[in-house]
Scaffold this motif. Structure first.
Motif, short mmCIF file in Angstrom:
data_model
loop_
_atom_site.label_atom_id
_atom_site.label_comp_id
_atom_site.label_asym_id
_atom_site.label_seq_id
_atom_site.Cartn_x
_atom_site.Cartn_y
_atom_site.Cartn_z
N UNK A 1 0.84 -1.19 0.00
CA UNK A 1 0.00 0.00 0.00
C UNK A 1 0.88 1.25 0.00
N UNK A 2 0.69 2.13 -0.97
CA UNK A 2 1.46 3.37 -1.04
C UNK A 2 0.69 4.46 -0.31
N UNK A 3 1.37 5.18 0.57
CA UNK A 3 0.75 6.25 1.35
C UNK A 3 1.50 7.54 1.08
N UNK A 4 0.76 8.60 0.72
CA UNK A 4 1.36 9.90 0.46
C UNK A 4 0.90 10.94 1.49
N UNK A 5 0.10 10.53 2.45
CA UNK A 5 -0.35 11.44 3.52
C UNK A 5 0.73 11.53 4.59
N UNK A 6 0.64 12.56 5.42
CA UNK A 6 1.70 12.80 6.41
C UNK A 6 1.48 12.08 7.74
N UNK A 7 0.40 11.32 7.88
CA UNK A 7 0.16 10.57 9.11
C UNK A 7 -0.61 9.30 8.82
N UNK A 8 -0.41 8.31 9.69
CA UNK A 8 -1.28 7.15 9.76
C UNK A 8 -2.06 7.27 11.05
N UNK A 9 -3.31 6.86 11.03
CA UNK A 9 -4.20 6.99 12.19
C UNK A 9 -4.54 5.60 12.71
N UNK A 10 -4.34 5.40 14.00
CA UNK A 10 -4.62 4.13 14.65
C UNK A 10 -5.85 4.33 15.53
N UNK A 11 -6.85 3.48 15.34
CA UNK A 11 -8.07 3.53 16.16
C UNK A 11 -8.28 2.14 16.75
N UNK A 12 -8.52 2.10 18.06
CA UNK A 12 -8.74 0.81 18.73
C UNK A 12 -9.91 0.93 19.69
#
Length: 178
Positions: free
Chosen positions: A126-137
């Protein structure tokens, strides 16, 4: 064979932990990608796989003690901030997991979606060009005074995309925001 990206680094691991202290409440964390993604250089993060580790209040605490009964733990990684858990068809979803735990100590874990399910070649992921990844639990049940910790391990590398590929991914990500 069409090569979409040129790898700039070997694979490395980004790690983030989410501590859930309240039952049936989404808990959030972020993984900053600002040092890895560069629009000017068409530099993106290629996610190869995501692994999840579920632990109790402390690293050695038994899950039965932390949960105190039947429960379900959910965790997702997205590349857009959705403000909560999302359905599997959401384009922002990078990876997802579910752990089902019963009071007898039996557990089963579902890996709903991993980027490496999309292929095994060097260019897959998976290619990501955004400046953050978001983790939800979220956890359905937590014993009084206890917590559930979910650690996310994102295995990735930095790549340079062609101008067309970078633009296509950026547009898809923006379109997924709607």
């Amino acid at each position: 064979m069409i090569i979409m990206a040129t790898r700039k680094t070997s694979m490395f691991t980004l790690t983030e932990r989410v501590t859930i202290t309240a039952a049936a409440t989404d808990t959030f964390a972020t993984i900053d990608l600002g040092s890895y993604v560069d629009v000017g250089d068409r530099q993106a993060l290629q996610i190869h796989s995501v692994d999840y580790v579920v632990q109790g209040t402390s690293a050695g605490e038994r899950l039965f003690t932390a949960f105190g009964g039947d429960t379900e733990v959910l965790c997702q990684v997205t590349d857009l901030n959705r403000g909560g858990l999302v359905f599997a068809n959401d384009r922002a979803l990078v990876s997802s997991m579910r752990l089902i735990f019963d009071g007898a100590g039996n557990a089963s874990q579902d890996a709903d979606l991993y980027p490496d399910n999309f292929g095994k070649g060097a260019d897959d992921g998976r290619f990501v060009v955004n400046d953050q990844l978001y983790v939800t639990a979220s956890n359905a049940v937590i014993a009084s005074g206890k917590a559930c910790n979910v650690t996310v391990h994102v295995n990735a590398s930095i790549v340079t995309l062609s101008a067309k590929d970078f633009m296509a991914i950026a547009i898809q990500s923006t379109a997924a925001d709607n």
